[in-house]
Structures are given as structure tokens and as C-alpha cells.
Motif scaffolding. Structure first.
Motif, PDB file in Angstrom:
ATOM      1  N   MET A   1       0.839  -1.175   0.000  1.00  0.00           N
ATOM      2  CA  MET A   1       0.000   0.000   0.000  1.00  0.00           C
ATOM      3  C   MET A   1       0.886   1.240   0.000  1.00  0.00           C
ATOM      4  O   MET A   1       1.828   1.322   0.765  1.00  0.00           O
ATOM      5  CB  MET A   1      -0.881  -0.008   1.252  1.00  0.00           C
ATOM      6  N   ALA A   2       0.590   2.178  -0.899  1.00  0.00           N
ATOM      7  CA  ALA A   2       1.384   3.396  -1.007  1.00  0.00           C
ATOM      8  C   ALA A   2       0.465   4.598  -1.172  1.00  0.00           C
ATOM      9  O   ALA A   2      -0.658   4.478  -1.651  1.00  0.00           O
ATOM     10  CB  ALA A   2       2.331   3.306  -2.200  1.00  0.00           C
TER      11      ALA A   2
ATOM     12  N   ILE B   1      -6.161   1.379  -6.881  1.00  0.00           N
ATOM     13  CA  ILE B   1      -6.482   2.489  -5.982  1.00  0.00           C
ATOM     14  C   ILE B   1      -7.666   2.139  -5.095  1.00  0.00           C
ATOM     15  O   ILE B   1      -8.706   1.687  -5.564  1.00  0.00           O
ATOM     16  CB  ILE B   1      -6.785   3.771  -6.800  1.00  0.00           C
ATOM     17  N   GLY B   2      -7.516   2.401  -3.792  1.00  0.00           N
ATOM     18  CA  GLY B   2      -8.587   2.136  -2.834  1.00  0.00           C
ATOM     19  C   GLY B   2      -9.215   3.380  -2.251  1.00  0.00           C
ATOM     20  O   GLY B   2     -10.297   3.324  -1.680  1.00  0.00           O
ATOM     21  N   ALA B   3      -8.539   4.534  -2.384  1.00  0.00           N
ATOM     22  CA  ALA B   3      -9.075   5.785  -1.843  1.00  0.00           C
ATOM     23  C   ALA B   3      -8.497   6.949  -2.632  1.00  0.00           C
ATOM     24  O   ALA B   3      -7.382   6.870  -3.153  1.00  0.00           O
ATOM     25  CB  ALA B   3      -8.720   5.933  -0.363  1.00  0.00           C
TER      26      ALA B   3
ATOM     27  N   MET C   1      -7.854   6.966   5.852  1.00  0.00           N
ATOM     28  CA  MET C   1      -7.723   6.709   4.411  1.00  0.00           C
ATOM     29  C   MET C   1      -7.090   5.347   4.156  1.00  0.00           C
ATOM     30  O   MET C   1      -7.545   4.588   3.294  1.00  0.00           O
ATOM     31  CB  MET C   1      -6.840   7.772   3.759  1.00  0.00           C
ATOM     32  N   THR C   2      -6.041   5.057   4.896  1.00  0.00           N
ATOM     33  CA  THR C   2      -5.332   3.786   4.745  1.00  0.00           C
ATOM     34  C   THR C   2      -6.258   2.619   5.055  1.00  0.00           C
ATOM     35  O   THR C   2      -6.284   1.621   4.321  1.00  0.00           O
ATOM     36  CB  THR C   2      -4.087   3.759   5.659  1.00  0.00           C
TER      37      THR C   2
ATOM     38  N   ARG D   1      -5.013  -1.664  -1.125  1.00  0.00           N
ATOM     39  CA  ARG D   1      -4.772  -0.876  -2.336  1.00  0.00           C
ATOM     40  C   ARG D   1      -4.167   0.487  -1.975  1.00  0.00           C
ATOM     41  O   ARG D   1      -4.076   0.855  -0.820  1.00  0.00           O
ATOM     42  CB  ARG D   1      -6.068  -0.726  -3.129  1.00  0.00           C
ATOM     43  N   ASP D   2      -3.770   1.231  -2.985  1.00  0.00           N
ATOM     44  CA  ASP D   2      -3.081   2.502  -2.799  1.00  0.00           C
ATOM     45  C   ASP D   2      -4.042   3.672  -2.609  1.00  0.00           C
ATOM     46  O   ASP D   2      -5.227   3.583  -2.924  1.00  0.00           O
ATOM     47  CB  ASP D   2      -2.196   2.786  -4.023  1.00  0.00           C
ATOM     48  N   ILE D   3      -3.481   4.775  -2.137  1.00  0.00           N
ATOM     49  CA  ILE D   3      -4.188   6.040  -1.996  1.00  0.00           C
ATOM     50  C   ILE D   3      -3.688   6.948  -3.115  1.00  0.00           C
ATOM     51  O   ILE D   3      -2.477   7.135  -3.278  1.00  0.00           O
ATOM     52  CB  ILE D   3      -3.919   6.692  -0.629  1.00  0.00           C
ATOM     53  N   TRP D   4      -4.611   7.524  -3.882  1.00  0.00           N
ATOM     54  CA  TRP D   4      -4.255   8.436  -4.972  1.00  0.00           C
ATOM     55  C   TRP D   4      -4.442   9.867  -4.510  1.00  0.00           C
ATOM     56  O   TRP D   4      -5.557  10.307  -4.262  1.00  0.00           O
ATOM     57  CB  TRP D   4      -5.111   8.162  -6.193  1.00  0.00           C
TER      58      TRP D   4
END
Length: 189
Positions: free
Chosen positions: A1-2, A45-47, A110-111, A117-120
Motif C-alpha cells: 500500500m502506497a 487504488i482504494g481511496a 484513508m489507509t 490498495r493505494d491512496i491516490w
């Protein structure tokens, strides 16, 4: 996750003109081809995170409040955080969370919402800079357009030196140069 800043910029480092226009970006030959790769990125992307100017632009151009399902068509059911100090209209049936809190106070939420998945970080540059200030910016992915604007909203108005940036990818999509950098947190002082 990034936590990833993924955006497009002019050759001279601006996200938008002084009047917040992105017309210059969509006028570049091959812009549609460059944008077509967004689906692969979005799959991870998750958020979503954005500032009020980015949100305003989405409302003005995409008009999701006038077109039922438009927000979901673009962003799915992903939760979105909008950092703002003013009242903004919500998009019906979209999971949009307005906040004035510092980024480090909201990042854990957010995490958790993003899962594996990642945060955009969609923009703007100053908001992304706040994530960097808090040591929460993991990657910068930027598509550089063959346009110079001379002035406007800067890509990332922070002093981030090469000892913190590692180039991890370079590619060409039409007229765009796509660069990816991993970002190391600032050293503790």
C-alpha cells in the motif's frame, strides 16, 4: 500500500494555468491515448484525496452532480477525501468526505478505507506537499506534457532533494514523458 501523487504537468512544472484551466493538457496530441492507461492505475487504488480546487474542477468539467452515476463511472465506489476550508456541494450517492483536519490525522482513516490498495493524491500540489511534510508521500508519478505555461499552479511547491527521490520508471506515451519516483521521508531533525 502506497500514497501516490499521480498527475500531469507542463514541461515547466505547472498543473494548471493561473485561472485554473487544464485546457492546455487536453489539447496535446495523444492526450486521449495517455489518459487511456488510467484504468490500470485505478485498479490498484482504494481511496482518493484532493483539494478543493481539484474538486471544483471535477464538478465544473465532469458535472457529476448533474449526471447520475458519473462520479461512480470515473471513480467507482472508492471513498474520496476533499480537504477544504469552505462549504462545497456533495455529489449524490458518492462517498465524499470533506475535512479540514491536518493530513496526518486523516491518513490512518484513508489507509484503512483503501485496504491493501493505494491512496491516490489527485492534487493539488500544495496538498501533496502537506503529505510530504508529514512523511506520508510514498511515490510521485507524473506525465509531462510538451507545453510550457510560464505561470500557474506549481506541480509540487516543496523542496524535495534528489537524496529523497529514486527514479523507478520512465516511459513515453504519445507526446507525454511519464516518470515515476519513490519518495523517502525527510530525515528526522
Amino acid at each position: 500500500m502506497a500514497t501516490i501523487y499521480y498527475t500531469a504537468t507542463s514541461l515547466d512544472g505547472y498543473l494548471a494555468t493561473t485561472d485554473h484551466s487544464l485546457d492546455w493538457l487536453f489539447e496535446v496530441p495523444g492526450a486521449a491515448e495517455a489518459e487511456s492507461g488510467i484504468g490500470d492505475f485505478m485498479a490498484g487504488i482504494g481511496a482518493l484525496v484532493m483539494g478543493s480546487s481539484t474538486y471544483d474542477w471535477l464538478l465544473e468539467v465532469e458535472k457529476p452532480h448533474e449526471k447520475p452515476g458519473a462520479w461512480q463511472e470515473s471513480f467507482g465506489e472508492r471513498p474520496s477525501w476533499v480537504f477544504t476550508h469552505r462549504d462545497l456541494p456533495a455529489v449524490p450517492h458518492a462517498d465524499i468526505r470533506f475535512t479540514q483536519a491536518p493530513v496526518d490525522q486523516v491518513h490512518a482513516e484513508m489507509t484503512a478505507a483503501a485496504g491493501d490498495r493505494d491512496i491516490w493524491l489527485m492534487g493539488g500540489g500544495d496538498l501533496v506537499g502537506q503529505f510530504d511534510d508529514a512523511g506520508l508521500l510514498d511515490r510521485v508519478m507524473v506525465s509531462i506534457a510538451p507545453v510550457t505555461l510560464g505561470a500557474g499552479a506549481p506541480l509540487l511547491p516543496r523542496d524535495i532533494r534528489s537524496d529523497r527521490l529514486t527514479l523507478t520508471g520512465v516511459s513515453q506515451v504519445g507526446q507525454f514523458a511519464e516518470l515515476s519516483y519513490d519518495v523517502k521521508p525527510k530525515a528526522a531533525t
